[in-house]
Design a protein around this motif. Structure first.
Motif, PDB file in Angstrom:
ATOM      1  N   VAL A 159       0.839  -1.206   0.000  1.00 36.98           N
ATOM      2  CA  VAL A 159       0.000   0.000   0.000  1.00 36.98           C
ATOM      3  C   VAL A 159       0.869   1.249   0.000  1.00 36.98           C
ATOM      4  N   ARG A 160       1.936   1.197   0.747  1.00 39.24           N
ATOM      5  CA  ARG A 160       2.827   2.366   0.808  1.00 39.24           C
ATOM      6  C   ARG A 160       3.506   2.573  -0.538  1.00 39.24           C
ATOM      7  N   ARG A 161       3.939   1.463  -1.156  1.00 38.53           N
ATOM      8  CA  ARG A 161       4.652   1.573  -2.419  1.00 38.53           C
ATOM      9  C   ARG A 161       3.730   1.990  -3.564  1.00 38.53           C
ATOM     10  N   GLU A 162       2.532   1.378  -3.637  1.00 35.73           N
ATOM     11  CA  GLU A 162       1.663   1.611  -4.790  1.00 35.73           C
ATOM     12  C   GLU A 162       0.800   2.865  -4.654  1.00 35.73           C
ATOM     13  N   PHE A 163       0.437   3.203  -3.434  1.00 37.11           N
ATOM     14  CA  PHE A 163      -0.501   4.324  -3.276  1.00 37.11           C
ATOM     15  C   PHE A 163       0.048   5.462  -2.418  1.00 37.11           C
ATOM     16  N   GLY A 164       1.254   5.287  -1.875  1.00 38.40           N
ATOM     17  CA  GLY A 164       1.861   6.349  -1.073  1.00 38.40           C
ATOM     18  C   GLY A 164       1.150   6.590   0.246  1.00 38.40           C
ATOM     19  N   LEU A 165       0.471   5.587   0.751  1.00 37.12           N
ATOM     20  CA  LEU A 165      -0.286   5.725   1.996  1.00 37.12           C
ATOM     21  C   LEU A 165       0.383   4.939   3.120  1.00 37.12           C
ATOM     22  N   ASN A 166       0.374   5.519   4.312  1.00 41.47           N
ATOM     23  CA  ASN A 166       0.921   4.840   5.480  1.00 41.47           C
ATOM     24  C   ASN A 166      -0.162   4.102   6.268  1.00 41.47           C
ATOM     25  N   PHE A 167      -1.379   4.137   5.782  1.00 41.10           N
ATOM     26  CA  PHE A 167      -2.474   3.447   6.455  1.00 41.10           C
ATOM     27  C   PHE A 167      -3.504   3.061   5.398  1.00 41.10           C
ATOM     28  N   TYR A 168      -4.449   2.224   5.781  1.00 40.24           N
ATOM     29  CA  TYR A 168      -5.491   1.790   4.844  1.00 40.24           C
ATOM     30  C   TYR A 168      -6.656   1.227   5.646  1.00 40.24           C
ATOM     31  N   ASN A 169      -7.720   0.881   4.935  1.00 34.85           N
ATOM     32  CA  ASN A 169      -8.896   0.273   5.559  1.00 34.85           C
ATOM     33  C   ASN A 169      -9.412  -0.818   4.618  1.00 34.85           C
ATOM     34  N   THR A 170      -9.639  -1.998   5.159  1.00 31.84           N
ATOM     35  CA  THR A 170     -10.058  -3.136   4.319  1.00 31.84           C
ATOM     36  C   THR A 170     -11.550  -3.433   4.426  1.00 31.84           C
ATOM     37  N   SER A 171     -12.285  -2.590   5.108  1.00 33.51           N
ATOM     38  CA  SER A 171     -13.725  -2.805   5.252  1.00 33.51           C
ATOM     39  C   SER A 171     -14.430  -2.549   3.922  1.00 33.51           C
ATOM     40  N   ALA A 172     -15.608  -3.103   3.798  1.00 28.27           N
ATOM     41  CA  ALA A 172     -16.414  -2.866   2.591  1.00 28.27           C
ATOM     42  C   ALA A 172     -17.157  -1.540   2.675  1.00 28.27           C
ATOM     43  N   TYR A 173     -16.971  -0.859   3.811  1.00 24.79           N
ATOM     44  CA  TYR A 173     -17.765   0.360   4.026  1.00 24.79           C
ATOM     45  C   TYR A 173     -16.908   1.611   3.974  1.00 24.79           C
ATOM     46  N   ASP A 174     -17.600   2.715   3.753  1.00 24.78           N
ATOM     47  CA  ASP A 174     -17.098   4.064   3.975  1.00 24.78           C
ATOM     48  C   ASP A 174     -18.295   4.872   4.429  1.00 24.78           C
ATOM     49  N   LEU A 175     -18.109   6.158   4.733  1.00 22.66           N
ATOM     50  CA  LEU A 175     -19.223   6.933   5.287  1.00 22.66           C
ATOM     51  C   LEU A 175     -20.378   7.039   4.298  1.00 22.66           C
ATOM     52  N   ALA A 176     -20.063   7.157   3.006  1.00 22.87           N
ATOM     53  CA  ALA A 176     -21.135   7.277   2.009  1.00 22.87           C
ATOM     54  C   ALA A 176     -21.968   5.987   1.966  1.00 22.87           C
ATOM     55  N   ARG A 177     -21.312   4.854   1.994  1.00 23.55           N
ATOM     56  CA  ARG A 177     -22.045   3.578   1.937  1.00 23.55           C
ATOM     57  C   ARG A 177     -22.788   3.293   3.248  1.00 23.55           C
ATOM     58  N   LEU A 178     -22.225   3.746   4.359  1.00 19.47           N
ATOM     59  CA  LEU A 178     -22.884   3.534   5.655  1.00 19.47           C
ATOM     60  C   LEU A 178     -24.237   4.239   5.708  1.00 19.47           C
ATOM     61  N   LYS A 179     -24.340   5.378   5.039  1.00 14.86           N
ATOM     62  CA  LYS A 179     -25.606   6.134   5.036  1.00 14.86           C
ATOM     63  C   LYS A 179     -26.742   5.332   4.391  1.00 14.86           C
ATOM     64  N   LYS A 180     -26.372   4.425   3.494  1.00 13.95           N
ATOM     65  CA  LYS A 180     -27.396   3.711   2.715  1.00 13.95           C
ATOM     66  C   LYS A 180     -28.073   2.581   3.506  1.00 13.95           C
ATOM     67  N   ASP A 181     -27.537   2.262   4.667  1.00 15.06           N
ATOM     68  CA  ASP A 181     -28.115   1.156   5.458  1.00 15.06           C
ATOM     69  C   ASP A 181     -28.307   1.610   6.902  1.00 15.06           C
ATOM     70  N   PRO A 182     -29.321   2.441   7.163  1.00 17.81           N
ATOM     71  CA  PRO A 182     -29.527   2.962   8.520  1.00 17.81           C
ATOM     72  C   PRO A 182     -29.755   1.864   9.543  1.00 17.81           C
ATOM     73  N   ASP A 183     -30.445   0.795   9.150  1.00 16.52           N
ATOM     74  CA  ASP A 183     -30.761  -0.242  10.117  1.00 16.52           C
ATOM     75  C   ASP A 183     -29.522  -0.985  10.608  1.00 16.52           C
ATOM     76  N   GLY A 184     -28.550  -1.151   9.746  1.00 15.83           N
ATOM     77  CA  GLY A 184     -27.334  -1.877  10.137  1.00 15.83           C
ATOM     78  C   GLY A 184     -26.182  -0.957  10.472  1.00 15.83           C
ATOM     79  N   LEU A 185     -26.482   0.310  10.739  1.00 15.34           N
ATOM     80  CA  LEU A 185     -25.426   1.308  10.871  1.00 15.34           C
ATOM     81  C   LEU A 185     -24.458   0.998  12.014  1.00 15.34           C
ATOM     82  N   ARG A 186     -24.973   0.656  13.192  1.00 15.71           N
ATOM     83  CA  ARG A 186     -24.074   0.441  14.335  1.00 15.71           C
ATOM     84  C   ARG A 186     -23.070  -0.677  14.016  1.00 15.71           C
TER      85      ARG A 186
END
Length: 864
Positions: free
Chosen positions: A65-92
């Motif tokens: 990740v550091r080599r290809e994208f220049g990032l020192n961190f990452y997230n492997t979840s299927a979610y982000d804040l935009a996608r979390l908004k789409k499922d209010p019932d499963g939000l927690r």
């Protein structure tokens, strides 16, 4: 940025009722961080997810990740804040999944205890509303720069601290102070910092939210975009650590360089040193929690520890951080390092000679590491309005700075803020920073800059002894004292009393002669005394008497009178000494010969008690205290004052002006009051009625204040029995009221005793007449008032009074007609003035009228 900060904080309205205001930060801060990281990851989110699916080994995934994208961190979840908004019932559940799937170097949400907050928000139906509001904010670095993000964090933390009633300054330092510190620490590395590919390290042991590191990064990048700056920090507060680490990750720094822990207890960068060190440690905060670890390190490593100068009192850890920073600078053999640390005034002067703070200053100054100290404006920090200072350290000083410390006074270089933020009502504008840097670069003397040699901060504290002189007799009072002595209780006290009563009432002025005559009486009564008992007996029967012979010990040396023991402070540079402590003996001898022996010819120095001290009297060097007891400054005030146009003012001005002129022109010596008087404390009779109404005048501060400069009568009198152990001042002494009305002065024309609110001054050595001393003290009444201290009531203690400088005119002036005429003129004008006014306060204040000569209507110094 304040609009963005207010908008983010306004989201807290959704928390009302669920959280108390002092708890809002527990949600707002981690959500702000989450949104920042979410925005940074958004452009490459899908590619990183795909990469993570093909690589299960975390350490390899980090590298890719550091080599290809220049990032020192990452997230492997299927979610982000935009996608979390789409499922209010499963939000927690989904939000917890998202937060937990960050790379392992993102431990910030754990430090916030954010999963618990998510659950609480969900239970109270606030989670979805809150997430939607944050998802609508664009915090991508292209929209909100790293610097702006740092400002946003700063504003949010300040609001959180205010709501929590916490000390905001424990979490961050105002940007204007940071920028000056960074400018100073980078000041002498200008050419090197412009080189292509230059690499530098910056370290902050109290990193807080990372303000120093962020500004240092901005500073270097603005001068050299190709420079590489590696940032390091350690922080004890979980939330501040979380914010700082998030900010450093966003900047592309290695998150492993930000560590959580108590810096004093454990240096998590042990063995590492840095090009630049920056810090703003907490002021006046004790280090008891770290005490065991700090002491263990110091005892184990001593001069090789992080605290080579020693340990300060546990009540304040600033000087531990100061030493820690000094030891974290890159060694001289590796090119050296520089450090800047923000401290309050205490490390400049706290502690006497050879105390912990003084020894730390000694180590720093004798190691020649202190390059400059800058005094900042008051009211510049969020949590305190006190004076603060930036210490600049350098272990490889330029040649022109070797052996010197530059002091820069920037206390008046501020602009007022349109709206205060906590205690911060002033800020340091760019123009002020430019002025300070110009003063630093020029290294010139001016009203705002002084360059002093290291020796000018050193001093010796010497102990001055005077011989014990006692007279002896066996009066009833002294016999009573002897029989009450604890060490004599094992004797037959009736027999001892009878023995002493038969001795007679003759007064002896020589101890050996007295004991020689007393010994047969003791033997005749069968009394055998041990050495301690013998000493207790003669001490009880003796009384201090300047006319008595000196008491000698068994070696033939004078015995010191501990009640007359005094200390003197002698600057290293006294008499032009340029050898520092190496010139100790000759310099101390010269001082004693010139400043002590002319007034106390029988005094000597106990050299075994001489101590070395260091202090940096910053305020005194730039802003001499108008209430300090510098007599020349005092008379200048009177001589130059434009007081009320009354005959009183004119007469006293004539007196003061003449006295001041002669003092300067003829270089009359100025000495501490203790040189020319013996100070006697007062006492109060027991409350029985029979102790009052006798023949002994008993003075109080009211009597002194109501006197016309001369005490001829008192409101109350006491009996001889009521006098008890109180001393009676002979006529021709001086009384000073040490309690309210504090600072009034009168010459005694009658034998007088006095209560605890007064101090008696008995002339010694014939250096000053009572009248000359009294009028100098009268002219300094406001200055005497400034010595008062206490919580129940204001009082001048004997030590403070003893240090008051007074002028010693020649005897012919004090006894001459000119001086007497000035005094008479004063009294005539004073009586006329009182006859022209019906204000009772004039009578109550008495000699207090004098101080008006030195004060302008606004309380400042007078002037033409």
């Amino acid at each position: 940025m304040s609009n963005l900060g207010n908008f983010v904080w306004s989201i807290a309205d959704q928390l009302r009722g669920v959280y108390r205001p002092n708890q809002y930060g527990n949600v707002i801060l981690p959500m702000t961080i989450l949104r920042r990281l979410d925005c940074i990851l958004e452009p490459t989110r899908d590619q990183v997810r795909a990469l993570a699916e093909s690589e299960s080994r975390e350490e390899i995934l980090d590298i890719k990740v550091r080599r290809e994208f220049g990032l020192n961190f990452y997230n492997t979840s299927a979610y982000d804040l935009a996608r979390l908004k789409k499922d209010p019932d499963g939000l927690r559940h989904n939000l917890i999944d998202y937060v937990s799937k960050f790379s392992s170097n993102i431990d910030v949400f754990e430090r916030f205890g954010f999963e618990n907050e998510i659950t609480k928000l969900d239970e109270k139906n606030r989670l979805y509303i809150l997430l939607c509001r944050f998802a609508d904010i664009d915090l991508h670095p292209d929209t909100v720069t790293n610097a702006e993000m740092g400002d946003l964090f700063e504003e949010l933390i300040r609001k959180f601290a205010e709501a929590s009633n916490e000390t905001a300054g424990e979490h961050f330092t105002p940007r204007d102070a940071i920028r000056l510190a960074v400018d100073l620490v980078f000041a002498e590395d200008g050419d090197a910092l412009t080189e292509k590919g230059v690499v530098r390290t910056v370290y902050d042991p109290t990193v807080g939210t990372g303000g120093f590191l962020s500004v240092a990064d901005e500073h270097l990048k603005s001068r050299n975009p190709d420079a590489r700056l590696t940032l390091f920090g350690q922080e004890i507060n979980d939330q501040s650590y979380a914010i700082c680490k998030s900010d450093m990750i966003a900047k592309g720094q290695d998150p492993a360089n930000i560590k959580l822990g108590d810096t004093l207890a454990e240096d998590l960068f042990a063995g590492r040193t840095f090009d630049y060190c920056l810090s703003n440690p907490p002021y006046g905060v004790d280090w008891k929690a770290s005490h065991e670890d700090v002491v263990a390190e110091y005892e184990r490593a001593g001069k090789d520890s992080r605290f080579p100068g020693g340990l300060p009192p546990t009540s304040d850890g600033q000087m531990l951080f100061l030493q820690h920073l000094a030891t974290k600078m890159r060694p001289i053999e590796d090119g050296g390092g520089r450090a800047a640390i923000v401290l309050n005034g205490s490390p400049l002067f706290s502690g006497g000679a050879e105390s912990g703070p003084s020894e730390i200053r000694r180590w720093l100054i004798e190691s020649d590491m202190v390059e400059a100290i800058v005094s900042l404006p008051t009211n510049m920090f969020y949590n305190t309005g006190i004076s603060t200072y930036i210490w600049l350290l350098d272990n490889t000083k330029q040649a022109a700075r070797v052996g010197k410390i530059q002091l820069i006074d920037a206390s008046d270089m501020y602009t007022k803020m349109s709206k205060s933020l906590g205690s911060k009502s002033r800020e340091l504008p760019d123009s002020a920073r430019e002025t300070i840097m110009r003063l630093y670069d020029d290294l010139a003397e001016s009203d705002h800059s002084k360059n002093l040699s290291n020796d000018e901060f050193g001093y010796w504290t010497i102990t001055v002894e005077r011989p014990l002189r006692l007279n002896f007799n066996c009066t009833p009072d002294r016999i009573k004292n002897a029989l009450a002595a604890k060490s004599l209780k094992t004797l037959d006290l009736d027999t001892l009393g009878e023995c002493l009563e038969t001795f007679g009432l003759d007064t002896y002025f020589n101890r050996e002669a007295f004991l020689k005559d007393l010994n047969p009486h003791l033997r005749d009564h069968g009394l055998v005394l041990t050495t301690p008992q013998r000493k207790a007996l003669w001490q009880s029967l003796g009384e201090q008497d300047e006319k008595a012979d000196i008491c000698y010990d068994k070696h033939g040396d004078p015995e010191p009178d501990t009640s007359l023991r005094d200390t003197e402070t002698i600057p290293f540079t006294y008499g032009g000494n340029t050898d520092g402590d190496d010139g100790r003996n000759i310099t101390i001898s010269a001082y004693v010969e010139n400043e002590v022996l002319p007034y106390l010819p029988d005094a000597w120095v106990d050299h075994a008690k001489t101590k070395v001290g260091y202090e940096i009297p910053f305020a005194r060097l730039f802003r001499p205290d108008p209430k300090s007891f510098d007599f020349h400054g005092t008379v200048d005030r009177f001589a130059e004052s434009e007081a009320e146009a009354t005959r009183l003012a004119l007469a006293v001005r004539e007196f003061a002006s003449g006295f001041a002129r002669l003092a300067r022109e003829q270089s009359w010596p100025v000495v501490p009051l203790r040189r020319v008087v013996r100070i006697v404390n007062g006492g109060t009779p027991t409350p029985e009625d029979e102790n009052w109404g006798g023949d002994v005048h008993w003075a109080t501060p009211v009597d002194i204040n109501n006197a016309d400069g001369f005490l001829r009568a008192t409101l109350r009198t006491v009996t001889e029995q009521g006098l008890g152990n109180a001393r009676v001042l002979p006529p021709g002494s001086v009384l000073v009221s040490s309690r309210a009305p504090i600072g009034s002065v009168a010459v005694t024309e009658i034998a007088t005793t006095f209560n605890q609110g007064c101090k008696g001054l008995v002339m010694t050595g014939g250096f000053l007449t009572a009248e000359c001393l009294a009028y100098q003290l009268m002219a300094s009444k406001g200055l005497l008032e400034s010595l008062g201290q206490g919580t129940t009531f204001m009082e001048i203690n004997s030590d403070k009074l003893a240090s008051v400088p007074v002028v010693v005119p020649p005897p012919e002036y004090q006894d001459g007609a000119a001086f007497a005429e000035c005094i008479a003129s004063f009294h005539g004008a004073r009586r006329l003035f009182e006859s022209l006014t019906d204000q009772a306060r004039v009578r109550r204040r008495g000699m207090d009228l004098l101080i008006g000569l030195g004060a302008a209507p606004d309380g400042g110094l007078g002037g033409a």
